[in-house]
Enzyme design. Sequence first.
Site, short mmCIF file in Angstrom:
data_model
loop_
_atom_site.label_atom_id
_atom_site.label_comp_id
_atom_site.label_asym_id
_atom_site.label_seq_id
_atom_site.Cartn_x
_atom_site.Cartn_y
_atom_site.Cartn_z
N HIS A 265 3.55 6.71 8.01
CA HIS A 265 3.80 5.01 7.28
C HIS A 265 2.24 5.34 8.36
O HIS A 265 2.60 5.42 9.88
CB HIS A 265 4.51 4.19 8.24
CG HIS A 265 6.22 5.06 7.42
ND1 HIS A 265 5.83 3.43 6.39
CD2 HIS A 265 7.02 5.20 7.80
CE1 HIS A 265 7.39 3.60 5.70
NE2 HIS A 265 7.75 5.21 5.90
N ASN B 41 2.41 1.07 -0.04
CA ASN B 41 3.61 1.06 0.15
C ASN B 41 4.01 -0.21 -1.04
O ASN B 41 3.32 -1.06 -0.01
CB ASN B 41 3.93 1.09 2.15
CG ASN B 41 5.77 0.62 1.72
OD1 ASN B 41 6.18 0.61 1.24
ND2 ASN B 41 6.00 1.12 3.31
N GLY C 27 16.09 5.19 9.58
CA GLY C 27 15.71 5.14 8.71
C GLY C 27 14.53 5.10 7.21
O GLY C 27 14.18 4.54 6.85
N HIS D 294 7.22 11.43 4.95
CA HIS D 294 6.09 10.69 4.63
C HIS D 294 5.62 9.96 5.47
O HIS D 294 6.34 9.48 6.53
CB HIS D 294 6.58 9.52 3.19
CG HIS D 294 7.65 8.21 3.80
ND1 HIS D 294 9.07 9.35 3.51
CD2 HIS D 294 7.65 7.24 4.23
CE1 HIS D 294 9.74 8.36 3.65
NE2 HIS D 294 9.11 7.31 4.12
#
Length: 150
Positions: free
Chosen positions: A98, A27, A89, A96
């Site tokens: 996290h 990231n 968010g 994707h």
Amino acid sequence: MKADVFCTPKIYETTFFETPQFLAAYNIYPIIRGHSLIIPKRHAERITDLSAEELLSLKETLSIVIPKLLKAFDADSYNLSINAGEHAGMAINHLHLHIVPRSASDPLHGKLIEFYHTLNNDRSGYASDVKKEVARLRKVFKYTQSQTQL
Ligand SMILES: [Zn+2]
């Protein structure tokens, strides 16, 4: 369909592992060290858009990436999350996952609520280490170059 950054070759700048269907990328705004993403190569917006075959491939990708990522960042725990949609968010409209490595000594320890608040705050303090961390992860994963360019 408008091309997002995950649909462009730019994502390969931070990619450290890939399978035929998924990428693992660091990231560029990590909330803590090791914060990485699992991204389908095919444009999909929600996990429910994935086929059964893609879900199986996702599971296999996670099984490879998570243990090595935890080892690379001296973590024994992790948060795995998906922000699906703008009001959850989601900043880039391409699925994707996290993965946030966690340990007793990390700066988020015992602060799960603050963890979610941190998602919306400035993370530039960790951004300067991105190139270094990508290089380290590529070494861990023995990743040299893309096998399947977008
Ligand atoms: Zn996309």
